[in-house]
Structures are given as structure tokens and as C-alpha cells.
Write a protein that holds these residues in place. Structure first.
Motif, PDB file in Angstrom:
ATOM      1  N   ALA A 158       0.810  -1.222   0.000  1.00  0.00           N
ATOM      2  CA  ALA A 158       0.000   0.000   0.000  1.00  0.00           C
ATOM      3  C   ALA A 158       0.843   1.273   0.000  1.00  0.00           C
ATOM      4  O   ALA A 158       0.605   2.192  -0.790  1.00  0.00           O
ATOM      5  CB  ALA A 158      -0.950  -0.002   1.191  1.00  0.00           C
ATOM      6  N   GLN A 159       1.836   1.359   0.896  1.00  0.00           N
ATOM      7  CA  GLN A 159       2.609   2.594   0.989  1.00  0.00           C
ATOM      8  C   GLN A 159       3.468   2.824  -0.250  1.00  0.00           C
ATOM      9  O   GLN A 159       3.540   3.948  -0.771  1.00  0.00           O
ATOM     10  CB  GLN A 159       3.496   2.572   2.237  1.00  0.00           C
ATOM     11  N   ALA A 160       4.111   1.774  -0.743  1.00  0.00           N
ATOM     12  CA  ALA A 160       4.940   1.920  -1.943  1.00  0.00           C
ATOM     13  C   ALA A 160       4.093   2.342  -3.140  1.00  0.00           C
ATOM     14  O   ALA A 160       4.504   3.189  -3.949  1.00  0.00           O
ATOM     15  CB  ALA A 160       5.666   0.608  -2.235  1.00  0.00           C
ATOM     16  N   PHE A 176      -8.793   1.882   0.898  1.00  0.00           N
ATOM     17  CA  PHE A 176      -9.538   0.741   1.424  1.00  0.00           C
ATOM     18  C   PHE A 176      -8.627  -0.269   2.122  1.00  0.00           C
ATOM     19  O   PHE A 176      -9.100  -1.305   2.559  1.00  0.00           O
ATOM     20  CB  PHE A 176     -10.295   0.041   0.293  1.00  0.00           C
ATOM     21  N   THR A 177      -7.326   0.024   2.207  1.00  0.00           N
ATOM     22  CA  THR A 177      -6.420  -0.897   2.891  1.00  0.00           C
ATOM     23  C   THR A 177      -6.415  -0.586   4.386  1.00  0.00           C
ATOM     24  O   THR A 177      -6.779   0.527   4.800  1.00  0.00           O
ATOM     25  CB  THR A 177      -4.978  -0.768   2.353  1.00  0.00           C
ATOM     26  N   PRO A 178      -5.992  -1.542   5.240  1.00  0.00           N
ATOM     27  CA  PRO A 178      -5.965  -1.286   6.686  1.00  0.00           C
ATOM     28  C   PRO A 178      -4.778  -0.429   7.128  1.00  0.00           C
ATOM     29  O   PRO A 178      -4.672  -0.064   8.298  1.00  0.00           O
ATOM     30  CB  PRO A 178      -5.861  -2.696   7.284  1.00  0.00           C
ATOM     31  N   ILE A 179      -3.890  -0.092   6.193  1.00  0.00           N
ATOM     32  CA  ILE A 179      -2.700   0.692   6.516  1.00  0.00           C
ATOM     33  C   ILE A 179      -3.030   2.173   6.543  1.00  0.00           C
ATOM     34  O   ILE A 179      -3.755   2.683   5.686  1.00  0.00           O
ATOM     35  CB  ILE A 179      -1.588   0.442   5.461  1.00  0.00           C
ATOM     36  N   ARG A 180      -2.514   2.884   7.544  1.00  0.00           N
ATOM     37  CA  ARG A 180      -2.631   4.341   7.580  1.00  0.00           C
ATOM     38  C   ARG A 180      -1.452   4.907   6.808  1.00  0.00           C
ATOM     39  O   ARG A 180      -0.310   4.785   7.229  1.00  0.00           O
ATOM     40  CB  ARG A 180      -2.665   4.860   9.027  1.00  0.00           C
ATOM     41  N   LEU A 181      -1.744   5.478   5.676  1.00  0.00           N
ATOM     42  CA  LEU A 181      -0.715   5.880   4.728  1.00  0.00           C
ATOM     43  C   LEU A 181      -0.057   7.206   5.097  1.00  0.00           C
ATOM     44  O   LEU A 181      -0.694   8.095   5.663  1.00  0.00           O
ATOM     45  CB  LEU A 181      -1.342   6.009   3.335  1.00  0.00           C
ATOM     46  N   SER A 182       1.220   7.323   4.757  1.00  0.00           N
ATOM     47  CA  SER A 182       1.947   8.582   4.904  1.00  0.00           C
ATOM     48  C   SER A 182       1.912   9.312   3.567  1.00  0.00           C
ATOM     49  O   SER A 182       2.113   8.703   2.515  1.00  0.00           O
ATOM     50  CB  SER A 182       3.396   8.320   5.305  1.00  0.00           C
ATOM     51  N   VAL A 187      -1.740  16.342  -0.137  1.00  0.00           N
ATOM     52  CA  VAL A 187      -2.391  15.103  -0.571  1.00  0.00           C
ATOM     53  C   VAL A 187      -3.383  14.680   0.497  1.00  0.00           C
ATOM     54  O   VAL A 187      -3.027  14.538   1.667  1.00  0.00           O
ATOM     55  CB  VAL A 187      -1.358  13.977  -0.802  1.00  0.00           C
ATOM     56  N   ARG A 188      -4.629  14.516   0.103  1.00  0.00           N
ATOM     57  CA  ARG A 188      -5.677  14.156   1.063  1.00  0.00           C
ATOM     58  C   ARG A 188      -5.996  12.672   0.951  1.00  0.00           C
ATOM     59  O   ARG A 188      -6.198  12.158  -0.146  1.00  0.00           O
ATOM     60  CB  ARG A 188      -6.941  14.980   0.805  1.00  0.00           C
TER      61      ARG A 188
END
Length: 215
Positions: A158-160, A176-182, A187-188
Motif C-alpha cells: 500500500a505505501q509503496a 480501502f487498505t488497513p494501513i494508515r498511509l503517509s 495530498v488528502r
């Protein structure tokens, strides 16, 4: 139209009002009160009046709101005359469902391209949407000038994938992924965690059950 700064909670309710106003207009109804809107969209009437107050005098005391005028106003506020193309990144089970749905009840949002690593579907058209290889992500997002994406890839990528999308000009991500993205400023990211929402629902149902036992 000049942009009006409104609270996030109000912004999230505007599409609810707009969809119900479409139904009212199609049924031939000419006016509606905040109480009627409240019952239909399950938002208390005081909040509706407060939401509308950010945009000035949209209704008249004792009369309510003119359906056609209100519908026309929110159509402009929500840019319903402008088509927004969205990319879908990840075409697994959820991605397939989103492709089939493809915002059919909306006139101004459309998934126009999708991306995946599965060679069985890349290079094909699914539900009217071309599916590209992830290798083509940067090029296609740039060529099609897409700034919004829906992310449904596995958590470990997800992050990559997000970093790659942002480099390609993406400025809004529905995650929709469980990861909280940086993501950098500007960028919203809108997180949609179905498991968390369901767990919250279960919690409140259990709480209601416990409360009824104590009566």
C-alpha cells in the motif's frame, strides 16, 4: 462560484442532501422542510439548518426550501456538471465490486482506468474499464491527468503504491487498505475501513442490548 469554507462534517452530508433532492424533484415535489429532510436522511433538523446557513438564505421561514432551487444550488456546489475521472488501483475481489458499481448513481464520478499485477486481467476491459499493468501506472495517470485514486491493493504494498501514485500527480486517495498511509502536505487521504465500521456497529448493538437488560 466562490468556494465556501465549511466544516468536514457538513461537507460529508451535502451529497446525502443532493441525492434526496433528486428523488424529491423526480417525484414532482416543489418544496421541502428541514423536518422532512431530517426524517429522510437521518440528520437532525437543527444540523440541516446549520449546514444550509453556511451558504446564506436558502429557504424561507414558514415555507421551507424550494426543491428545484436547492437542487440547482447543490449541483453547482458539488460540481455535478464536471466529470471527474478516478483510477482504481488493485482489482481483487473488492476492486471487481467497485468496477461493477462504478458510481452508476452519480453523474459526475467515473472509474476510467484500473491497474493490477494479475496478467490474466491486464490488457482487458472489465465492466467497461480498461485494466492496465502496474508497470504502466505512472505513465497512464500522467497521460490521463487523473488526480484521484481508489486504493485496494494488499497491505504490504500500500505505501509503496501510494508513493508511486503521488509521484504521478495523485492528490486524493480513497484508501480501502488497513494501513494508515503517509503522504506529503497537499495530498488528502480518506480511509475506508469496513472491518472497523462493522466492529463499531457491533459494539453499539451490544451496548444497546446491555442497556435494555438494565431497564
Amino acid at each position: 462560484m466562490e468556494k465556501i469554507k465549511i466544516p468536514t462534517a457538513t461537507a460529508k452530508r451535502l451529497p446525502l442532501y443532493y441525492r434526496y433532492l433528486i428523488i424529491l424533484n423526480e417525484s414532482g415535489k416543489e418544496k421541502v422542510s428541514s423536518t422532512e429532510l431530517s426524517e429522510a436522511v437521518q440528520v437532525d433538523s437543527a444540523s440541516i439548518r446549520r449546514d444550509f446557513s453556511y451558504f446564506g438564505a436558502l429557504g424561507k421561514r414558514g415555507y421551507g426550501y424550494d426543491v428545484k432551487s436547492l437542487l440547482s444550488f447543490f449541483k453547482k456546489i458539488l460540481n455535478q456538471d464536471t466529470l471527474t475521472n478516478v483510477a482504481l488501483v488493485g482489482v481483487g475481489n473488492l476492486g471487481h465490486a467497485l468496477l461493477n458499481y462504478n458510481f452508476k448513481r452519480s453523474n459526475n464520478i467515473r472509474i476510467s482506468c484500473a491497474f493490477d499485477i494479475n496478467e490474466a486481467i491486464t490488457g482487458k476491459i472489465l465492466s467497461g474499464v480498461p485494466v492496465y499493468s502496474m508497470k504502466e501506472l505512472k505513465q497512464q495517470l500522467s497521460d490521463q491527468q487523473i488526480s484521484i485514486a481508489i486504493l485496494t491493493v494488499p497491505a504490504e504494498t500500500a505505501q509503496a503504491t501510494t508513493d508511486e501514485m503521488i509521484e504521478s500527480g495523485i492528490r486524493g486517495i480513497m484508501n480501502f487498505t488497513p494501513i494508515r498511509l503517509s503522504a506529503p502536505t497537499g495530498v488528502r487521504i480518506q480511509n475506508v475501513d469496513l472491518a472497523t465500521e462493522l466492529q463499531t456497529l457491533i459494539y453499539f448493538l451490544d451496548s444497546d442490548k446491555d442497556s435494555s437488560k438494565n431497564i
